[in-house]
Design an enzyme around this catalytic site. Structure first.
Site, PDB file in Angstrom:
ATOM      1  N   SER A  68      40.321  34.122  43.737  1.00 36.44           N
ATOM      2  CA  SER A  68      39.792  35.234  42.957  1.00 36.44           C
ATOM      3  C   SER A  68      40.082  35.036  41.473  1.00 36.44           C
ATOM      4  O   SER A  68      41.238  34.974  41.054  1.00 36.44           O
ATOM      5  CB  SER A  68      40.420  36.556  43.415  1.00 36.44           C
ATOM      6  OG  SER A  68      40.123  37.538  42.445  1.00 36.44           O
ATOM      7  N   HIS A  71      35.653  33.517  44.072  1.00 39.46           N
ATOM      8  CA  HIS A  71      35.492  34.950  44.357  1.00 39.46           C
ATOM      9  C   HIS A  71      35.509  35.715  43.031  1.00 39.46           C
ATOM     10  O   HIS A  71      36.455  35.599  42.244  1.00 39.46           O
ATOM     11  CB  HIS A  71      36.641  35.392  45.261  1.00 39.46           C
ATOM     12  CG  HIS A  71      36.567  36.805  45.725  1.00 39.46           C
ATOM     13  ND1 HIS A  71      35.788  37.210  46.802  1.00 39.46           N
ATOM     14  CD2 HIS A  71      37.174  37.930  45.271  1.00 39.46           C
ATOM     15  CE1 HIS A  71      35.938  38.516  46.988  1.00 39.46           C
ATOM     16  NE2 HIS A  71      36.766  38.976  46.062  1.00 39.46           N
ATOM     17  N   ASP A  96      35.414  39.323  41.264  1.00 37.03           N
ATOM     18  CA  ASP A  96      35.648  40.747  41.484  1.00 37.03           C
ATOM     19  C   ASP A  96      35.038  41.577  40.369  1.00 37.03           C
ATOM     20  O   ASP A  96      35.507  41.558  39.226  1.00 37.03           O
ATOM     21  CB  ASP A  96      37.156  41.015  41.544  1.00 37.03           C
ATOM     22  CG  ASP A  96      37.749  40.551  42.867  1.00 37.03           C
ATOM     23  OD1 ASP A  96      37.252  40.981  43.919  1.00 37.03           O
ATOM     24  OD2 ASP A  96      38.695  39.743  42.832  1.00 37.03           O
ATOM     25  N   MET A 105      34.314  45.210  38.902  1.00 38.45           N
ATOM     26  CA  MET A 105      34.760  46.616  38.974  1.00 38.45           C
ATOM     27  C   MET A 105      34.112  47.396  37.837  1.00 38.45           C
ATOM     28  O   MET A 105      34.041  46.908  36.708  1.00 38.45           O
ATOM     29  CB  MET A 105      36.288  46.683  38.834  1.00 38.45           C
ATOM     30  CG  MET A 105      37.026  45.825  39.840  1.00 38.45           C
ATOM     31  SD  MET A 105      38.806  46.043  39.707  1.00 38.45           S
ATOM     32  CE  MET A 105      39.376  44.689  40.747  1.00 38.45           C
ATOM     33  N   HIS A 142      31.940  39.982  44.609  1.00 35.61           N
ATOM     34  CA  HIS A 142      32.451  41.173  45.303  1.00 35.61           C
ATOM     35  C   HIS A 142      32.248  42.382  44.385  1.00 35.61           C
ATOM     36  O   HIS A 142      32.992  42.573  43.428  1.00 35.61           O
ATOM     37  CB  HIS A 142      33.943  40.938  45.627  1.00 35.61           C
ATOM     38  CG  HIS A 142      34.621  42.105  46.261  1.00 35.61           C
ATOM     39  ND1 HIS A 142      35.990  42.195  46.388  1.00 35.61           N
ATOM     40  CD2 HIS A 142      34.139  43.258  46.826  1.00 35.61           C
ATOM     41  CE1 HIS A 142      36.315  43.326  46.991  1.00 35.61           C
ATOM     42  NE2 HIS A 142      35.211  43.993  47.259  1.00 35.61           N
ATOM     43  N   MET A 188      32.674  45.929  43.432  1.00 34.48           N
ATOM     44  CA  MET A 188      33.401  47.191  43.643  1.00 34.48           C
ATOM     45  C   MET A 188      32.806  48.182  42.655  1.00 34.48           C
ATOM     46  O   MET A 188      33.426  48.546  41.646  1.00 34.48           O
ATOM     47  CB  MET A 188      34.897  46.967  43.416  1.00 34.48           C
ATOM     48  CG  MET A 188      35.552  46.244  44.579  1.00 34.48           C
ATOM     49  SD  MET A 188      37.165  45.562  44.161  1.00 34.48           S
ATOM     50  CE  MET A 188      36.650  44.033  43.425  1.00 34.48           C
ATOM     51  N   MET A 220      38.878  44.498  53.425  1.00 32.13           N
ATOM     52  CA  MET A 220      39.855  44.668  52.334  1.00 32.13           C
ATOM     53  C   MET A 220      41.224  44.921  52.947  1.00 32.13           C
ATOM     54  O   MET A 220      41.416  45.887  53.687  1.00 32.13           O
ATOM     55  CB  MET A 220      39.461  45.842  51.432  1.00 32.13           C
ATOM     56  CG  MET A 220      38.298  45.561  50.504  1.00 32.13           C
ATOM     57  SD  MET A 220      38.489  44.087  49.475  1.00 32.13           S
ATOM     58  CE  MET A 220      39.943  44.504  48.508  1.00 32.13           C
ATOM     59  N   ASP A 231      40.590  39.980  52.003  1.00 34.15           N
ATOM     60  CA  ASP A 231      40.848  39.990  50.558  1.00 34.15           C
ATOM     61  C   ASP A 231      41.978  40.963  50.234  1.00 34.15           C
ATOM     62  O   ASP A 231      41.852  42.171  50.463  1.00 34.15           O
ATOM     63  CB  ASP A 231      39.543  40.419  49.862  1.00 34.15           C
ATOM     64  CG  ASP A 231      39.629  40.467  48.359  1.00 34.15           C
ATOM     65  OD1 ASP A 231      40.666  40.089  47.790  1.00 34.15           O
ATOM     66  OD2 ASP A 231      38.627  40.904  47.742  1.00 34.15           O
TER      67      ASP A 231
HETATM   68  C1  DX5 Z   1      41.216  43.540  44.710  1.00 27.95           C
HETATM   69  C2  DX5 Z   1      40.298  42.351  44.663  1.00 27.95           C
HETATM   70  C3  DX5 Z   1      40.931  41.086  45.100  1.00 27.95           C
HETATM   71  C4  DX5 Z   1      42.117  40.635  44.284  1.00 27.95           C
HETATM   72  C5  DX5 Z   1      43.038  39.926  45.225  1.00 27.95           C
HETATM   73  O1  DX5 Z   1      40.491  44.689  44.500  1.00 27.95           O
HETATM   74  O2  DX5 Z   1      39.173  42.556  45.489  1.00 27.95           O
HETATM   75  O3  DX5 Z   1      39.966  40.033  45.181  1.00 27.95           O
HETATM   76  O4  DX5 Z   1      41.783  39.777  43.242  1.00 27.95           O
HETATM   77  O5  DX5 Z   1      44.189  39.652  44.531  1.00 27.95           O
HETATM   78  P1  DX5 Z   1      45.544  39.224  45.246  1.00 27.95           P
HETATM   79  O6  DX5 Z   1      45.277  37.924  45.946  1.00 27.95           O
HETATM   80  O7  DX5 Z   1      46.484  39.085  44.105  1.00 27.95           O
HETATM   81  O8  DX5 Z   1      45.911  40.328  46.182  1.00 27.95           O
HETATM   82 ZN    ZN Z   2      37.755  40.835  45.879  1.00 25.32          ZN
END
Ligand code: DX5
Ligand code: ZN
Length: 205
Positions: free
Chosen positions: A6, A31, A33, A35, A64, A66, A135, A167
């Protein structure tokens, strides 16, 4: 097993070097993320960042989302270079419509469930997706502790015609438990970017 580091935990100022290092370890997936400050409190990057790194690598881009109302934004992430777009079941659109929209661009579609959402709630959608993202932390930030009821969900999802991705809070020990439960893709942020040798450890699980 597919490892999907990620980018959230990467050094974004030196993203080109970070990506090169991942490639040296033969990592195939990245990956990303996304947000929006609504579905989760934090905001990360927009499509321009992804477009920029799309020029640096041919890795598989695992986006991903969110974000709330993902259907309105799918085209931006397609333009940015996504290979797979995963959205949240809880994000407030008809999931079938979102899946259809993603697939209409010839891109793979994934659905994600938060820790309190049950597998049974998405049962009807499983025939239509390429991937289910479980998740194992509350979405929103990296560095959290793995929630172990995720293992039951992975087991329940096993045996379908889709990949199972997990994840949040993945390290050597939680990663092994997820693989044993039936996970195909492990996302890891903190664990990979604090020491890239951990990639080799995860690849051996
Ligand atoms: C959290 C993200 C993850 C995050 C995971 O909302 O979706 O992808 O980056 O991070 P670690 O591996 O540090 O838990
Ligand atoms: Zn993620």
């Amino acid at each position: 097993m597919i490892l999907a580091p990620s980018v959230l935990a990467a050094d974004k100022e030196n993203i080109e070097k970070e990506i090169q290092e991942l490639e040296e370890y033969d990592v195939k997936w990245l990956h990303l993320d996304v947000m929006d400050g609504l579905f989760v409190p934090a905001k990360t990057f927009g499509p321009d960042f992804v477009k920029r790194i799309r020029n640096m690598t041919s890795m598989f881009f695992d986006v991903h989302l969110m974000i709330e109302k993902p259907i309105d934004y799918i085209n931006h992430w397609i333009d940015a270079g996504a290979d797979l777009i995963t959205f949240h079941f809880e994000a407030g659109n008809d999931p079938i419509k979102v899946i259809e929209r993603i697939k209409s661009f010839g891109v793979k579609a994934g659905i994600s469930i938060k820790p309190n959402t049950k597998v049974d709630e998405i049962r009807d959608l499983l025939p239509f997706v390429d991937l289910v993202l479980v998740m194992s932390v509350e979405p929103g930030k990296g560095g959290q502790k793995f929630i172990s009821n995720s293992l039951e969900k992975i087991k329940k999802l096993s045996g379908g015609d889709y990949l199972i991705e997990v994840d949040g809070g993945i390290n050597e020990s939680t990663g092994k438990q997820c693989i044993d439960a039936g996970a195909d893709v492990l996302v890891a942020g903190t664990y990979v970017f604090k020491d890239k040798n951990n990639i080799n450890i995860l690849n051996k699980l």
